[in-house]
Enzyme design. Sequence first.
Site, short mmCIF file in Angstrom:
data_model
loop_
_atom_site.label_atom_id
_atom_site.label_comp_id
_atom_site.label_asym_id
_atom_site.label_seq_id
_atom_site.Cartn_x
_atom_site.Cartn_y
_atom_site.Cartn_z
N HIS A 1 -70.64 67.97 -59.16
CA HIS A 1 -70.59 68.95 -58.08
C HIS A 1 -71.24 70.27 -58.48
O HIS A 1 -71.37 71.19 -57.68
CB HIS A 1 -69.11 69.18 -57.69
N TYR B 1 -74.24 79.59 -45.00
CA TYR B 1 -73.12 79.74 -45.92
C TYR B 1 -73.34 80.98 -46.78
O TYR B 1 -74.47 81.30 -47.14
CB TYR B 1 -73.00 78.54 -46.87
#
Length: 724
Positions: A450, A483
């Site tokens: 991740h 974002y």
Amino acid sequence: MNTQSSTIEPNAPSIRVDFDATSPEWYLNRELTWLEFNKRVLHEAEDERTPLLERVKFIAIVSSNLDEFFMKRIGGLKQQLGAGITELSVDGRSPQQQITECYAVVREIEAKKQQLFVELMQHLESQDIRILPFTELTRTQQKQMRDYYIQNIFPLVTPQAIDPAHPFPFISNLALNLLAGVYCTDPELVTLVRIKVPVGPRLPRFIQVGDEFVYVALGDLIANNLDLLFPGMNIAFADLFRVTRNAITEKDEDQADDLLQMIESELRERKFASVVRLEVASTMGKLQRGMLAAELNLNEHDVFVVDQRLAMSDLFQIAAIDRPDLLDAPHHPCDHPKLAGAPNIFHAIREQETILLQHPYESFVTTVERFVKEASRDPNVRAIKMTLYRTSAGTKIVQYLIDAALNGKQVTVSVELKARFDESANIQWAQRMERSGIHVTYGVVGLKTHSKVVYVVRQDYNGLRRYAHIGTGNYHAGTARLYTDLGILTCDQDIGKDLTELFNYMTTGLVPKRQYNCLLTSPKYLKPALIEKIEREIAKHSPKTPGLIQFKMNALEDVDITAALYRAAQAGVKIDLIVRDTCRLRPGIPGISDSVRVISIVGRFLEHSRIFYFQNGGDEEYFIGSADCMKRNLESRVEVVTPIRKPELQAELREVLNVQLNNQRSVWEMQSDGSYVQRQPKNEQDAVGAQETLINLAQTRLKQAGSEKKLKKSKKSRSGSRPG
């Protein structure tokens, strides 16, 4: 340096109570707090300060979020039920209790959403934007739309009868369907027919009527032209329905000979996974609802009756209508002041050593994409290594990596095949890169990769030097504009050495007990390091030098981190948490968490950055990275959190934290029961949102840098023109 400037003041615990960190009463439920976040998002659709089409967009966002909630969270809870798991969650709830309570909140959200939809449609109508029932179109418009249907849609529509000769058909996940009843002459002899509404990339949900902003829904258009599918027959009813399927179909990597093949198999299984939710139009009869639920192995609690419109995530199409007067003012990310005008990005990084990036306030294209682009072309770059969790067709980074490989550079990419809902895309990216000569790996068995890292080895004038980008967000050009994320471009030697170790681990999976100089990585080091730093803050706390911890993240779910923060609060350490959605910790409990305040920011951008701050007795520490304080991030993923040690950059992070902690426009304060109260601006100056403030600050930094460059250039010019 000056630290916090916060409206959140610590309160010394007035009551000392016994604290059992294992007691369920101190922990909020993960699923319920996530649903609470969606209430805050839905409030943006209700807030009249939000432009009209942006309000429509927030309804679409909540609808999309709830779809994913059922696929992932309800799907997982139902699997636990099916497996007979009776173990309670840390907050003391069984799987069935969680489902029951979540359903109650979802129905509350859905009711509010339906009400807001009606209100917003009325407001849109006053702006000459309409979604009309087919029956309310003029005769001319009806003929026009019927002709359009015959030419562009009718060949795509396939009716499927449901009778003894035709078993109940497979219903695709999240697809929109019509359940029609047709008969010849006897209304008692009705045949049920399922018709899939063919919404797709080339066929939108809402079909524009003429040149004005008038639309008719595709399902409504099909339902009112069923005589073409069933000539000479009578239509008893035609009602919409939709199913949501479980997305939790993961297999055991340890048993997989070929990870790529295993993921492809998972995707096939997900397509046919069990149904967890049935949504039906309120016009559908109880008999038909019951039949659908029975065929899909659902009970009545899993059926959600929708009054207004199913699949409101499709309202993104309406929110994108070209009406600038009904949208937020366009946001154009500015160039980074340290990189604007710099002819060579590596020289600019070497001069600064570390540069902090703030997206979407500063451009992703002219910073991160530029970094990879120049690395692919620079003859002095020898190798590029990268982690890839999510990307998009609009992002050029993959093409730059391919260019680098074709230019003879060593290119290695660790692709995460199990990035939820992006598995298929990541398989295609991986295969494309492999065909171009890139060494593609799939991370470490049993762990999701991740982390967000690009690592470049370059032959500089004085030997090999390591350059890197470490970020909080994905290498995705689309989300980089939507974002809020942070990142660094750096040639810090300690970070470079650590990244060498990290990539050697990720490409082999061997020797996980590696030594890192400054990076905090999971699954081995990050969680113990955070807990150790929390305990250190407790040890250094005193009335003269009060401790301070400030975290900004998407979620606080890990029980051990939560318990450590409770211990710090009991010691009197002030704790500010900026948590976007899930938060287990209950603030403001006398004697337990008096000194803790939790806020959530909701605005035009999705908050996605992670910052970890420790006052550390005056020797302040700042970190940014890819990890949230969730058990999965800390224990079953490869994550990278990097220190920010340069005082100038620490000051930028302090500014971000202070802006968000002090803001009065877009901040929600969490109460001890898990509910939230929105702050209200006291004056016009307070009415500017945190994100709008950060937009202005980024533009100010760029302007100031430009003025300083002009001043330096002017001084240099005057100096050079003086007589010798």
